[in-house]
Design an enzyme around this catalytic site. Structure first.
Site, PDB file in Angstrom:
ATOM      1  N   ILE A 152      -7.797  45.697  30.751  1.00 20.13           N
ATOM      2  CA  ILE A 152      -6.956  46.773  30.224  1.00 20.13           C
ATOM      3  C   ILE A 152      -6.051  46.232  29.119  1.00 20.13           C
ATOM      4  O   ILE A 152      -5.872  46.867  28.078  1.00 20.13           O
ATOM      5  CB  ILE A 152      -6.148  47.431  31.352  1.00 20.13           C
ATOM      6  CG1 ILE A 152      -7.100  48.075  32.367  1.00 20.13           C
ATOM      7  CG2 ILE A 152      -5.198  48.478  30.796  1.00 20.13           C
ATOM      8  CD1 ILE A 152      -6.420  48.634  33.601  1.00 20.13           C
ATOM      9  N   ASP A 171      -0.563  35.217  29.076  1.00 20.53           N
ATOM     10  CA  ASP A 171      -1.494  35.189  30.203  1.00 20.53           C
ATOM     11  C   ASP A 171      -1.929  33.744  30.395  1.00 20.53           C
ATOM     12  O   ASP A 171      -2.721  33.222  29.622  1.00 20.53           O
ATOM     13  CB  ASP A 171      -2.711  36.073  29.940  1.00 20.53           C
ATOM     14  CG  ASP A 171      -3.548  36.298  31.206  1.00 20.53           C
ATOM     15  OD1 ASP A 171      -3.634  35.346  32.018  1.00 20.53           O
ATOM     16  OD2 ASP A 171      -4.095  37.395  31.389  1.00 20.53           O
ATOM     17  N   ALA A 230       2.423  50.591  32.700  1.00 21.73           N
ATOM     18  CA  ALA A 230       1.413  51.502  33.239  1.00 21.73           C
ATOM     19  C   ALA A 230       0.452  50.720  34.131  1.00 21.73           C
ATOM     20  O   ALA A 230      -0.693  51.111  34.301  1.00 21.73           O
ATOM     21  CB  ALA A 230       0.657  52.195  32.108  1.00 21.73           C
ATOM     22  N   ALA A 231       0.949  49.594  34.683  1.00 24.65           N
ATOM     23  CA  ALA A 231       0.097  48.720  35.504  1.00 24.65           C
ATOM     24  C   ALA A 231       0.372  48.955  36.985  1.00 24.65           C
ATOM     25  O   ALA A 231      -0.343  49.700  37.645  1.00 24.65           O
ATOM     26  CB  ALA A 231       0.339  47.258  35.129  1.00 24.65           C
ATOM     27  N   ASP A 256       4.756  54.692  34.053  1.00 27.59           N
ATOM     28  CA  ASP A 256       3.783  55.505  34.778  1.00 27.59           C
ATOM     29  C   ASP A 256       3.712  55.134  36.245  1.00 27.59           C
ATOM     30  O   ASP A 256       3.125  55.870  37.032  1.00 27.59           O
ATOM     31  CB  ASP A 256       2.393  55.349  34.148  1.00 27.59           C
ATOM     32  CG  ASP A 256       1.355  56.251  34.802  1.00 27.59           C
ATOM     33  OD1 ASP A 256       1.628  57.465  34.928  1.00 27.59           O
ATOM     34  OD2 ASP A 256       0.274  55.757  35.185  1.00 27.59           O
ATOM     35  N   GLU A 261       6.127  55.060  45.600  1.00 35.98           N
ATOM     36  CA  GLU A 261       5.532  56.314  45.131  1.00 35.98           C
ATOM     37  C   GLU A 261       5.156  57.194  46.312  1.00 35.98           C
ATOM     38  O   GLU A 261       4.789  56.675  47.371  1.00 35.98           O
ATOM     39  CB  GLU A 261       4.291  56.018  44.274  1.00 35.98           C
ATOM     40  CG  GLU A 261       4.613  55.272  42.987  1.00 35.98           C
ATOM     41  CD  GLU A 261       3.374  55.007  42.129  1.00 35.98           C
ATOM     42  OE1 GLU A 261       2.240  55.336  42.574  1.00 35.98           O
ATOM     43  OE2 GLU A 261       3.527  54.466  41.023  1.00 35.98           O
ATOM     44  N   HIS A 279       2.095  58.433  37.679  1.00 33.24           N
ATOM     45  CA  HIS A 279       0.922  57.573  37.928  1.00 33.24           C
ATOM     46  C   HIS A 279      -0.367  58.276  37.476  1.00 33.24           C
ATOM     47  O   HIS A 279      -1.292  58.509  38.261  1.00 33.24           O
ATOM     48  CB  HIS A 279       0.830  57.201  39.408  1.00 33.24           C
ATOM     49  CG  HIS A 279       0.082  55.914  39.631  1.00 33.24           C
ATOM     50  ND1 HIS A 279       0.393  55.037  40.635  1.00 33.24           N
ATOM     51  CD2 HIS A 279      -0.962  55.352  38.964  1.00 33.24           C
ATOM     52  CE1 HIS A 279      -0.423  53.996  40.589  1.00 33.24           C
ATOM     53  NE2 HIS A 279      -1.263  54.167  39.575  1.00 33.24           N
ATOM     54  N   LEU A 280      -0.433  58.534  36.171  1.00 31.28           N
ATOM     55  CA  LEU A 280      -1.559  59.268  35.599  1.00 31.28           C
ATOM     56  C   LEU A 280      -2.618  58.360  34.985  1.00 31.28           C
ATOM     57  O   LEU A 280      -3.547  58.859  34.343  1.00 31.28           O
ATOM     58  CB  LEU A 280      -1.042  60.226  34.508  1.00 31.28           C
ATOM     59  CG  LEU A 280      -0.096  61.338  34.953  1.00 31.28           C
ATOM     60  CD1 LEU A 280       0.320  62.177  33.743  1.00 31.28           C
ATOM     61  CD2 LEU A 280      -0.739  62.212  36.006  1.00 31.28           C
ATOM     62  N   GLY A 281      -2.518  57.046  35.201  1.00 32.68           N
ATOM     63  CA  GLY A 281      -3.411  56.112  34.516  1.00 32.68           C
ATOM     64  C   GLY A 281      -4.883  56.448  34.636  1.00 32.68           C
ATOM     65  O   GLY A 281      -5.639  56.340  33.679  1.00 32.68           O
ATOM     66  N   ALA A 282      -5.316  56.872  35.824  1.00 33.81           N
ATOM     67  CA  ALA A 282      -6.739  57.165  36.048  1.00 33.81           C
ATOM     68  C   ALA A 282      -7.031  58.654  36.036  1.00 33.81           C
ATOM     69  O   ALA A 282      -8.157  59.060  36.337  1.00 33.81           O
ATOM     70  CB  ALA A 282      -7.189  56.565  37.374  1.00 33.81           C
TER      71      ALA A 282
END
Length: 529
Positions: A152, A171, A230-231, A256, A261, A279-282
Protein backbone atom coordinates in the site's frame (compact mmCIF):
# COMPACT_ATOMS: atom_id res chain seq x y z
CA UNK A 1 -23.18 -38.24 -4.20
CA UNK A 2 -24.18 -34.93 -2.56
CA UNK A 3 -22.34 -31.73 -3.33
CA UNK A 4 -20.30 -29.94 -0.63
CA UNK A 5 -22.34 -27.24 1.10
CA UNK A 6 -21.07 -23.65 0.92
CA UNK A 7 -22.87 -21.29 3.30
CA UNK A 8 -22.88 -17.60 2.36
CA UNK A 9 -23.63 -15.79 5.61
CA UNK A 10 -23.60 -12.20 4.34
CA UNK A 11 -24.37 -10.34 1.16
CA UNK A 12 -21.55 -10.82 -1.34
CA UNK A 13 -21.15 -9.78 -4.95
CA UNK A 14 -22.79 -11.97 -7.63
CA UNK A 15 -19.28 -12.57 -8.97
CA UNK A 16 -18.53 -14.54 -5.78
CA UNK A 17 -21.17 -17.16 -6.55
CA UNK A 18 -20.05 -17.25 -10.18
CA UNK A 19 -16.46 -17.90 -9.05
CA UNK A 20 -17.60 -20.79 -6.86
CA UNK A 21 -19.08 -22.50 -9.92
CA UNK A 22 -21.59 -25.35 -10.14
CA UNK A 23 -19.81 -27.90 -7.97
CA UNK A 24 -21.33 -26.82 -4.66
CA UNK A 25 -24.69 -26.53 -2.99
CA UNK A 26 -25.01 -22.83 -2.17
CA UNK A 27 -27.03 -21.85 0.90
CA UNK A 28 -27.54 -18.46 2.51
CA UNK A 29 -28.31 -17.21 6.00
CA UNK A 30 -28.13 -14.05 8.09
CA UNK A 31 -24.81 -14.61 9.81
CA UNK A 32 -25.36 -11.74 12.24
CA UNK A 33 -28.36 -13.63 13.69
CA UNK A 34 -26.92 -16.34 15.94
CA UNK A 35 -30.20 -18.23 16.10
CA UNK A 36 -30.08 -18.52 12.31
CA UNK A 37 -26.32 -19.03 11.95
CA UNK A 38 -25.73 -21.93 14.34
CA UNK A 39 -28.16 -24.43 12.79
CA UNK A 40 -27.21 -23.30 9.28
CA UNK A 41 -23.50 -23.89 9.81
CA UNK A 42 -24.01 -27.36 11.29
CA UNK A 43 -23.64 -29.26 8.01
CA UNK A 44 -21.70 -26.68 5.98
CA UNK A 45 -18.36 -27.60 4.45
CA UNK A 46 -17.40 -23.93 3.97
CA UNK A 47 -18.70 -20.57 5.14
CA UNK A 48 -18.16 -17.21 3.46
CA UNK A 49 -18.45 -14.12 5.67
CA UNK A 50 -17.62 -10.45 5.73
CA UNK A 51 -17.38 -8.57 9.04
CA UNK A 52 -20.81 -8.98 10.68
CA UNK A 53 -20.70 -12.76 11.18
CA UNK A 54 -18.76 -13.97 14.20
CA UNK A 55 -17.17 -17.35 13.57
CA UNK A 56 -16.12 -18.05 17.15
CA UNK A 57 -15.54 -21.19 19.17
CA UNK A 58 -19.29 -21.71 19.62
CA UNK A 59 -19.95 -21.54 15.88
CA UNK A 60 -17.00 -23.81 15.14
CA UNK A 61 -18.21 -26.35 17.66
CA UNK A 62 -21.61 -26.38 15.96
CA UNK A 63 -20.00 -26.87 12.54
CA UNK A 64 -19.29 -30.60 12.49
CA UNK A 65 -18.33 -30.74 8.78
CA UNK A 66 -16.65 -27.37 8.36
CA UNK A 67 -13.35 -27.37 6.46
CA UNK A 68 -12.82 -23.70 5.63
CA UNK A 69 -13.86 -20.25 6.84
CA UNK A 70 -13.47 -17.61 4.13
CA UNK A 71 -13.46 -13.93 5.06
CA UNK A 72 -14.21 -11.77 2.03
CA UNK A 73 -11.84 -9.02 3.14
CA UNK A 74 -8.60 -8.50 5.01
CA UNK A 75 -9.33 -8.24 8.73
CA UNK A 76 -10.05 -11.37 10.76
CA UNK A 77 -11.29 -9.81 14.00
CA UNK A 78 -14.59 -11.70 13.66
CA UNK A 79 -12.94 -15.10 13.13
CA UNK A 80 -11.35 -17.05 15.99
CA UNK A 81 -8.34 -18.26 14.03
CA UNK A 82 -6.84 -20.13 16.98
CA UNK A 83 -10.03 -22.06 17.64
CA UNK A 84 -10.38 -22.79 13.93
CA UNK A 85 -6.83 -24.11 13.76
CA UNK A 86 -7.41 -26.32 16.77
CA UNK A 87 -10.53 -27.66 15.06
CA UNK A 88 -8.61 -28.37 11.86
CA UNK A 89 -10.53 -25.68 9.95
CA UNK A 90 -8.68 -23.61 7.38
CA UNK A 91 -9.14 -19.84 7.52
CA UNK A 92 -8.63 -17.81 4.37
CA UNK A 93 -9.03 -14.14 3.55
CA UNK A 94 -8.35 -11.80 0.65
CA UNK A 95 -5.15 -10.00 1.69
CA UNK A 96 -4.62 -7.98 -1.49
CA UNK A 97 -8.23 -7.22 -2.37
CA UNK A 98 -8.26 -3.76 -0.85
CA UNK A 99 -4.76 -2.43 -1.43
CA UNK A 100 -5.73 -0.08 -4.27
CA UNK A 101 -8.81 1.14 -2.43
CA UNK A 102 -6.76 1.74 0.73
CA UNK A 103 -4.05 3.60 -1.17
CA UNK A 104 -6.59 5.79 -2.96
CA UNK A 105 -8.33 6.66 0.31
CA UNK A 106 -5.01 7.70 1.86
CA UNK A 107 -4.34 10.00 -1.09
CA UNK A 108 -7.90 11.30 -0.86
CA UNK A 109 -7.51 12.13 2.83
CA UNK A 110 -4.22 13.86 2.13
CA UNK A 111 -5.77 15.99 -0.64
CA UNK A 112 -8.85 16.75 1.45
CA UNK A 113 -6.74 17.92 4.38
CA UNK A 114 -4.42 19.96 2.15
CA UNK A 115 -7.34 21.81 0.54
CA UNK A 116 -9.76 21.92 3.51
CA UNK A 117 -12.39 20.19 1.39
CA UNK A 118 -14.56 18.88 4.22
CA UNK A 119 -15.00 22.11 6.23
CA UNK A 120 -15.38 24.20 3.05
CA UNK A 121 -18.11 21.83 1.87
CA UNK A 122 -19.90 22.04 5.22
CA UNK A 123 -19.67 25.85 5.30
CA UNK A 124 -20.98 26.28 1.76
CA UNK A 125 -23.93 23.99 2.43
CA UNK A 126 -24.71 26.16 5.45
CA UNK A 127 -24.89 29.19 3.14
CA UNK A 128 -21.40 30.57 3.88
CA UNK A 129 -18.98 31.58 1.10
CA UNK A 130 -15.56 31.54 2.81
CA UNK A 131 -12.91 31.37 0.10
CA UNK A 132 -10.20 33.11 2.11
CA UNK A 133 -10.71 31.04 5.25
CA UNK A 134 -10.16 27.75 3.44
CA UNK A 135 -7.09 28.59 1.41
CA UNK A 136 -4.97 25.43 1.19
CA UNK A 137 -1.57 24.25 -0.01
CA UNK A 138 -0.38 22.49 -3.17
CA UNK A 139 1.22 19.07 -3.23
CA UNK A 140 3.51 19.98 -6.13
CA UNK A 141 7.22 20.01 -5.16
CA UNK A 142 6.38 19.26 -1.53
CA UNK A 143 7.93 16.34 0.36
CA UNK A 144 5.78 13.42 1.43
CA UNK A 145 7.11 10.92 3.96
CA UNK A 146 5.78 7.38 3.59
CA UNK A 147 6.11 5.44 6.85
CA UNK A 148 6.08 1.80 5.73
CA UNK A 149 6.94 0.96 2.13
CA UNK A 150 4.87 -2.21 1.76
CA UNK A 151 2.38 -2.77 -1.03
CA UNK A 152 0.00 0.00 0.00
CA UNK A 153 2.85 2.37 0.82
CA UNK A 154 4.34 1.75 -2.64
CA UNK A 155 0.98 2.47 -4.31
CA UNK A 156 0.66 5.73 -2.37
CA UNK A 157 4.23 6.70 -3.28
CA UNK A 158 3.54 6.05 -6.96
CA UNK A 159 0.39 8.13 -6.96
CA UNK A 160 1.90 11.04 -5.08
CA UNK A 161 4.96 11.01 -7.34
CA UNK A 162 2.53 11.77 -10.18
CA UNK A 163 1.62 14.97 -8.34
CA UNK A 164 5.24 16.08 -8.64
CA UNK A 165 6.01 15.36 -5.00
CA UNK A 166 9.40 14.45 -3.56
CA UNK A 167 8.93 11.05 -1.90
CA UNK A 168 10.97 9.85 1.07
CA UNK A 169 10.20 6.74 3.08
CA UNK A 170 11.06 5.01 6.33
CA UNK A 171 11.08 1.21 6.30
CA UNK A 172 14.00 -0.72 7.86
CA UNK A 173 12.94 -3.83 5.95
CA UNK A 174 13.36 -2.39 2.46
CA UNK A 175 16.74 -2.06 0.79
CA UNK A 176 17.73 1.40 -0.51
CA UNK A 177 18.33 0.03 -4.01
CA UNK A 178 14.79 -1.31 -4.23
CA UNK A 179 13.37 2.02 -3.04
CA UNK A 180 15.55 3.96 -5.50
CA UNK A 181 14.10 1.93 -8.38
CA UNK A 182 10.71 3.39 -7.43
CA UNK A 183 12.07 6.93 -7.17
CA UNK A 184 11.87 6.86 -3.38
CA UNK A 185 14.69 7.84 -1.05
CA UNK A 186 14.95 5.81 2.17
CA UNK A 187 15.68 7.84 5.31
CA UNK A 188 15.58 7.33 9.06
CA UNK A 189 12.36 8.07 10.88
CA UNK A 190 13.72 11.24 12.49
CA UNK A 191 14.90 12.58 9.13
CA UNK A 192 11.52 11.85 7.61
CA UNK A 193 9.73 13.66 10.42
CA UNK A 194 11.95 16.70 10.03
CA UNK A 195 11.73 16.91 6.21
CA UNK A 196 8.17 15.93 5.38
CA UNK A 197 5.41 18.37 4.50
CA UNK A 198 3.00 15.44 4.51
CA UNK A 199 3.27 12.12 6.37
CA UNK A 200 1.28 9.01 5.40
CA UNK A 201 1.42 5.91 7.58
CA UNK A 202 1.28 2.40 6.07
CA UNK A 203 2.49 -0.09 8.68
CA UNK A 204 1.05 -3.18 10.34
CA UNK A 205 -0.06 -2.81 13.95
CA UNK A 206 2.46 -4.64 16.14
CA UNK A 207 3.90 -4.02 19.62
CA UNK A 208 6.81 -2.26 17.88
CA UNK A 209 4.65 0.05 15.74
CA UNK A 210 2.00 0.87 18.34
CA UNK A 211 2.45 4.56 19.17
CA UNK A 212 5.35 4.85 16.69
CA UNK A 213 4.22 8.38 15.85
CA UNK A 214 3.79 9.75 19.35
CA UNK A 215 4.46 12.90 21.33
CA UNK A 216 8.24 12.77 20.91
CA UNK A 217 7.97 12.32 17.16
CA UNK A 218 5.34 15.05 16.73
CA UNK A 219 7.72 17.53 18.37
CA UNK A 220 10.14 16.97 15.46
CA UNK A 221 7.82 17.77 12.56
CA UNK A 222 7.25 21.01 10.68
CA UNK A 223 4.32 23.03 12.06
CA UNK A 224 2.85 22.96 8.54
CA UNK A 225 2.81 19.17 8.32
CA UNK A 226 -0.31 17.15 7.55
CA UNK A 227 -0.43 13.61 9.02
CA UNK A 228 -2.51 10.85 7.42
CA UNK A 229 -3.26 7.48 9.02
CA UNK A 230 -5.30 5.07 6.90
CA UNK A 231 -3.40 1.99 8.12
CA UNK A 232 -4.21 0.87 11.66
CA UNK A 233 -5.49 2.75 14.68
CA UNK A 234 -2.92 3.40 17.39
CA UNK A 235 0.17 3.67 15.18
CA UNK A 236 -0.32 7.43 15.36
CA UNK A 237 -0.98 8.23 19.01
CA UNK A 238 -4.33 10.06 18.95
CA UNK A 239 -3.71 11.88 22.24
CA UNK A 240 -0.34 13.13 21.03
CA UNK A 241 -1.83 14.15 17.68
CA UNK A 242 -4.60 16.07 19.44
CA UNK A 243 -2.03 17.95 21.55
CA UNK A 244 0.09 18.73 18.49
CA UNK A 245 -2.91 20.09 16.59
CA UNK A 246 -4.06 22.14 19.57
CA UNK A 247 -0.59 23.63 20.10
CA UNK A 248 -0.10 24.36 16.40
CA UNK A 249 2.75 21.88 15.94
CA UNK A 250 0.77 20.01 13.29
CA UNK A 251 -1.38 21.78 10.70
CA UNK A 252 -3.87 19.05 9.86
CA UNK A 253 -4.63 15.36 9.66
CA UNK A 254 -6.53 12.75 7.72
CA UNK A 255 -7.72 9.82 9.87
CA UNK A 256 -9.55 6.68 8.75
CA UNK A 257 -8.64 4.37 11.64
CA UNK A 258 -8.82 4.67 15.39
CA UNK A 259 -7.36 2.89 18.40
CA UNK A 260 -10.86 1.84 19.44
CA UNK A 261 -13.56 1.26 16.84
CA UNK A 262 -16.29 2.12 16.16
CA UNK A 263 -15.28 5.65 17.16
CA UNK A 264 -17.94 8.34 17.05
CA UNK A 265 -16.61 10.79 19.64
CA UNK A 266 -12.91 11.55 19.30
CA UNK A 267 -11.20 14.74 20.57
CA UNK A 268 -9.73 14.97 17.07
CA UNK A 269 -13.18 15.80 15.71
CA UNK A 270 -13.06 19.27 17.28
CA UNK A 271 -10.57 20.46 14.63
CA UNK A 272 -11.76 21.65 11.22
CA UNK A 273 -8.29 20.74 9.96
CA UNK A 274 -8.94 17.04 10.63
CA UNK A 275 -10.67 14.98 7.95
CA UNK A 276 -12.07 11.82 9.51
CA UNK A 277 -13.73 8.79 7.95
CA UNK A 278 -15.15 5.61 9.56
CA UNK A 279 -12.55 3.03 8.44
CA UNK A 280 -13.46 3.20 4.75
CA UNK A 281 -10.16 1.86 3.40
CA UNK A 282 -11.69 -1.28 1.88
CA UNK A 283 -15.17 0.13 1.31
CA UNK A 284 -15.38 0.20 -2.48
CA UNK A 285 -17.43 -1.94 -4.83
CA UNK A 286 -14.27 -3.09 -6.56
CA UNK A 287 -12.53 -4.15 -3.35
CA UNK A 288 -15.57 -6.08 -2.20
CA UNK A 289 -15.87 -7.87 -5.53
CA UNK A 290 -12.17 -8.73 -5.59
CA UNK A 291 -12.44 -10.05 -2.03
CA UNK A 292 -15.43 -12.24 -2.82
CA UNK A 293 -13.88 -13.71 -5.96
CA UNK A 294 -10.55 -14.32 -4.20
CA UNK A 295 -12.06 -16.25 -1.29
CA UNK A 296 -14.35 -18.20 -3.63
CA UNK A 297 -11.26 -19.47 -5.44
CA UNK A 298 -9.67 -20.33 -2.09
CA UNK A 299 -12.76 -22.28 -1.05
CA UNK A 300 -12.59 -24.30 -4.27
CA UNK A 301 -8.95 -25.17 -3.55
CA UNK A 302 -9.62 -26.00 0.10
CA UNK A 303 -12.53 -28.30 -0.63
CA UNK A 304 -10.42 -30.01 -3.30
CA UNK A 305 -7.80 -30.76 -0.64
CA UNK A 306 -5.13 -28.53 -2.14
CA UNK A 307 -2.73 -26.05 -0.56
CA UNK A 308 -4.50 -22.69 -0.35
CA UNK A 309 -2.23 -19.71 -1.04
CA UNK A 310 -4.18 -17.28 1.16
CA UNK A 311 -4.60 -19.57 4.17
CA UNK A 312 -3.76 -17.68 7.34
CA UNK A 313 -3.34 -20.84 9.39
CA UNK A 314 -1.61 -24.08 8.47
CA UNK A 315 -4.44 -26.58 8.25
CA UNK A 316 -5.32 -28.26 4.98
CA UNK A 317 -3.44 -28.54 1.74
CA UNK A 318 -1.60 -31.45 0.17
CA UNK A 319 1.27 -31.64 2.66
CA UNK A 320 2.95 -34.82 3.86
CA UNK A 321 1.97 -35.63 7.43
CA UNK A 322 5.65 -35.82 8.42
CA UNK A 323 6.21 -32.30 7.08
CA UNK A 324 3.12 -30.67 8.56
CA UNK A 325 4.42 -30.29 12.19
CA UNK A 326 7.41 -28.35 10.91
CA UNK A 327 5.32 -25.56 9.37
CA UNK A 328 4.51 -23.57 12.56
CA UNK A 329 8.08 -24.14 13.82
CA UNK A 330 9.57 -22.76 10.60
CA UNK A 331 7.28 -19.75 10.68
CA UNK A 332 8.45 -19.02 14.23
CA UNK A 333 12.06 -19.33 13.07
CA UNK A 334 11.29 -16.71 10.44
CA UNK A 335 9.92 -14.31 13.03
CA UNK A 336 12.95 -14.88 15.26
CA UNK A 337 15.27 -14.38 12.27
CA UNK A 338 13.71 -10.99 11.55
CA UNK A 339 13.99 -9.95 15.20
CA UNK A 340 17.66 -10.94 15.30
CA UNK A 341 18.47 -9.30 11.96
CA UNK A 342 16.69 -6.02 12.69
CA UNK A 343 16.31 -5.49 8.95
CA UNK A 344 15.89 -7.23 5.64
CA UNK A 345 18.50 -9.73 4.52
CA UNK A 346 19.97 -9.84 1.03
CA UNK A 347 20.22 -13.62 0.96
CA UNK A 348 18.26 -16.22 2.92
CA UNK A 349 18.88 -19.96 2.87
CA UNK A 350 16.15 -22.20 4.25
CA UNK A 351 18.11 -25.35 5.13
CA UNK A 352 16.11 -28.51 5.75
CA UNK A 353 17.99 -31.60 6.90
CA UNK A 354 16.98 -35.12 7.87
CA UNK A 355 14.30 -37.65 7.07
CA UNK A 356 11.61 -35.18 5.96
CA UNK A 357 13.67 -34.24 2.90
CA UNK A 358 12.29 -37.37 1.21
CA UNK A 359 9.04 -35.37 0.92
CA UNK A 360 8.24 -32.08 -0.81
CA UNK A 361 9.31 -29.45 1.75
CA UNK A 362 8.71 -26.37 -0.42
CA UNK A 363 6.01 -25.36 2.06
CA UNK A 364 8.75 -24.83 4.70
CA UNK A 365 10.40 -22.20 2.50
CA UNK A 366 7.05 -20.44 2.24
CA UNK A 367 6.49 -20.76 5.99
CA UNK A 368 9.92 -19.23 6.63
CA UNK A 369 9.13 -16.24 4.43
CA UNK A 370 5.71 -15.88 6.01
CA UNK A 371 7.43 -15.62 9.39
CA UNK A 372 10.20 -13.32 8.15
CA UNK A 373 7.72 -10.73 6.90
CA UNK A 374 4.80 -11.36 9.24
CA UNK A 375 5.72 -8.68 11.76
CA UNK A 376 7.11 -6.03 9.42
CA UNK A 377 4.65 -5.41 6.59
CA UNK A 378 1.21 -3.88 6.67
CA UNK A 379 -0.63 -6.46 4.60
CA UNK A 380 -1.53 -9.97 5.64
CA UNK A 381 1.34 -12.31 4.72
CA UNK A 382 0.36 -15.58 3.08
CA UNK A 383 1.97 -18.35 1.08
CA UNK A 384 1.14 -16.57 -2.17
CA UNK A 385 2.46 -13.13 -1.35
CA UNK A 386 5.47 -14.05 0.80
CA UNK A 387 7.69 -14.76 -2.24
CA UNK A 388 6.50 -11.51 -3.82
CA UNK A 389 7.36 -9.58 -0.65
CA UNK A 390 10.84 -11.13 -0.77
CA UNK A 391 11.29 -10.20 -4.43
CA UNK A 392 10.08 -6.64 -3.81
CA UNK A 393 12.69 -6.23 -1.09
CA UNK A 394 15.55 -7.77 -3.03
CA UNK A 395 15.72 -10.85 -0.81
CA UNK A 396 17.13 -13.87 -2.62
CA UNK A 397 15.81 -17.12 -1.16
CA UNK A 398 17.13 -20.65 -1.58
CA UNK A 399 15.74 -23.92 -0.30
CA UNK A 400 18.62 -26.24 0.63
CA UNK A 401 17.92 -29.87 1.50
CA UNK A 402 20.19 -32.60 2.85
CA UNK A 403 19.06 -36.04 4.02
CA UNK A 404 21.97 -36.14 6.49
CA UNK A 405 21.36 -34.54 9.88
CA UNK A 406 24.05 -35.60 12.38
CA UNK A 407 22.60 -34.10 15.55
CA UNK A 408 18.83 -34.17 15.04
CA UNK A 409 16.32 -36.39 13.30
CA UNK A 410 15.19 -33.32 11.36
CA UNK A 411 16.53 -29.77 11.46
CA UNK A 412 15.39 -26.50 9.90
CA UNK A 413 17.87 -23.62 9.83
CA UNK A 414 17.40 -20.13 8.43
CA UNK A 415 20.73 -18.60 7.46
CA UNK A 416 20.88 -15.10 6.04
CA UNK A 417 23.37 -12.47 4.93
CA UNK A 418 22.58 -8.82 5.71
CA UNK A 419 23.47 -5.76 3.67
CA UNK A 420 26.57 -5.06 5.80
CA UNK A 421 27.90 -8.58 5.18
CA UNK A 422 27.05 -9.91 8.63
CA UNK A 423 25.23 -13.21 8.99
CA UNK A 424 22.27 -14.29 11.09
CA UNK A 425 21.17 -17.87 11.66
CA UNK A 426 18.52 -19.59 13.71
CA UNK A 427 17.73 -23.30 13.82
CA UNK A 428 14.99 -25.42 15.28
CA UNK A 429 13.76 -28.98 15.49
CA UNK A 430 10.89 -31.10 16.80
CA UNK A 431 11.54 -33.60 19.57
CA UNK A 432 9.74 -36.48 21.21
CA UNK A 433 6.57 -38.34 20.42
CA UNK A 434 4.56 -35.13 20.74
CA UNK A 435 6.86 -33.25 18.33
CA UNK A 436 7.69 -30.43 20.75
CA UNK A 437 9.31 -27.37 19.22
CA UNK A 438 12.88 -26.58 20.21
CA UNK A 439 15.14 -23.68 19.27
CA UNK A 440 18.60 -25.27 19.02
CA UNK A 441 20.92 -22.72 17.41
CA UNK A 442 21.28 -18.95 17.18
CA UNK A 443 24.15 -17.34 15.26
CA UNK A 444 26.36 -20.38 15.78
CA UNK A 445 25.63 -20.69 19.51
CA UNK A 446 24.20 -24.05 20.59
CA UNK A 447 21.11 -23.70 22.74
CA UNK A 448 17.95 -25.65 23.50
CA UNK A 449 14.85 -23.74 24.59
CA UNK A 450 11.13 -23.81 23.89
CA UNK A 451 10.13 -20.94 21.56
CA UNK A 452 7.24 -19.76 23.72
CA UNK A 453 5.31 -16.49 23.46
CA UNK A 454 8.09 -14.11 24.60
CA UNK A 455 11.74 -14.76 23.79
CA UNK A 456 14.81 -12.57 24.38
CA UNK A 457 18.40 -12.85 23.18
CA UNK A 458 21.29 -11.03 24.86
CA UNK A 459 24.81 -11.04 23.48
CA UNK A 460 27.73 -9.76 25.55
CA UNK A 461 31.35 -10.33 26.48
CA UNK A 462 31.61 -13.46 28.65
CA UNK A 463 32.37 -12.60 32.28
CA UNK A 464 31.08 -13.54 35.73
CA UNK A 465 27.89 -12.14 37.24
CA UNK A 466 25.99 -11.29 34.07
CA UNK A 467 23.25 -13.89 34.45
CA UNK A 468 22.57 -12.75 38.00
CA UNK A 469 22.44 -9.13 36.90
CA UNK A 470 19.88 -9.94 34.23
CA UNK A 471 17.80 -11.98 36.67
CA UNK A 472 17.82 -9.22 39.29
CA UNK A 473 16.70 -6.54 36.82
CA UNK A 474 13.89 -8.70 35.48
CA UNK A 475 12.85 -9.66 39.00
CA UNK A 476 12.61 -6.02 40.04
CA UNK A 477 10.50 -5.39 36.93
CA UNK A 478 8.21 -8.30 37.88
CA UNK A 479 9.09 -10.20 34.69
CA UNK A 480 9.30 -13.93 35.36
CA UNK A 481 11.91 -16.02 33.54
CA UNK A 482 10.37 -19.24 32.24
CA UNK A 483 13.58 -20.68 30.82
CA UNK A 484 17.15 -19.54 30.23
CA UNK A 485 20.23 -20.92 28.61
CA UNK A 486 23.71 -19.46 28.30
CA UNK A 487 26.03 -20.42 25.46
CA UNK A 488 29.48 -19.11 24.63
CA UNK A 489 32.04 -19.54 21.88
CA UNK A 490 34.90 -19.85 24.40
CA UNK A 491 35.76 -18.94 27.97
CA UNK A 492 36.00 -15.17 28.21
CA UNK A 493 34.81 -14.79 24.61
CA UNK A 494 31.32 -13.98 23.40
CA UNK A 495 28.27 -15.23 25.24
CA UNK A 496 24.62 -15.51 24.28
CA UNK A 497 21.71 -15.69 26.68
CA UNK A 498 18.51 -17.10 25.20
CA UNK A 499 15.53 -16.91 27.52
CA UNK A 500 11.79 -17.19 27.55
CA UNK A 501 9.74 -14.98 29.83
CA UNK A 502 6.11 -15.01 30.91
CA UNK A 503 5.41 -11.47 29.72
CA UNK A 504 6.91 -8.98 27.30
CA UNK A 505 9.96 -7.13 28.66
CA UNK A 506 9.25 -3.37 28.67
CA UNK A 507 11.69 -1.31 26.55
CA UNK A 508 13.08 0.65 29.55
CA UNK A 509 13.92 -2.66 31.26
CA UNK A 510 15.67 -3.88 28.11
CA UNK A 511 17.67 -0.65 28.03
CA UNK A 512 18.63 -1.15 31.68
CA UNK A 513 19.79 -4.70 31.00
CA UNK A 514 21.77 -3.63 27.93
CA UNK A 515 23.57 -0.95 29.94
CA UNK A 516 24.17 -3.16 32.97
CA UNK A 517 25.84 -5.98 31.03
CA UNK A 518 27.34 -3.79 28.26
CA UNK A 519 25.41 -5.87 25.75
CA UNK A 520 26.58 -6.10 22.17
CA UNK A 521 22.97 -6.66 21.13
CA UNK A 522 19.59 -7.14 22.74
CA UNK A 523 16.76 -8.64 20.72
CA UNK A 524 13.24 -9.72 21.67
CA UNK A 525 10.45 -11.35 19.71
CA UNK A 526 6.76 -11.76 20.51
CA UNK A 527 5.58 -15.12 19.15
CA UNK A 528 1.96 -14.79 20.24
CA UNK A 529 -0.59 -15.29 17.48
Amino acid sequence: MSKPVVLIAEELSPATVEALGPDFEIRTCNGADRAELLPAIADADAILVRSATKVDAEALQAATRLKVVARAGVGLDNVDVKAATQSGVMVVNAPTSNIISAAELAVGLLLAAARHIAPANDALKEGEWKRSKYSGVELYEKTVGIVGLGRIGVLVAQRLSAFGMNVVAYDPYVQPGRAAQMGVRLVGLDELLEQADFISVHLPKTPETLGLIGDEQLHKVKPSVIVVNAARGGIVDETALHAALKEGRVAGAGVDVFASEPCTDSPLFEFESVVATPHLGASTDEAQEKAGVAVAKSVRLALAGELVPDAVNVQGGVIAEDVRPGIPLTEKLGRIFTALAGGVAQQLDVEVRGEITQYDVKVLELAALKGVFGDVVEEQVSYVNAPLLAAERGLEVRLVTDPESPDHRNLVTLRGTLADGSQVSVGGTLVGIHQKERLVEVDGFDIEIDPTDHVAFLRYADRPGMVGTVGNILGEADVNIAGMQVSRDRKGGHALVAMTVDSAIPPPVLDEIATAISAESVRTVDLTD
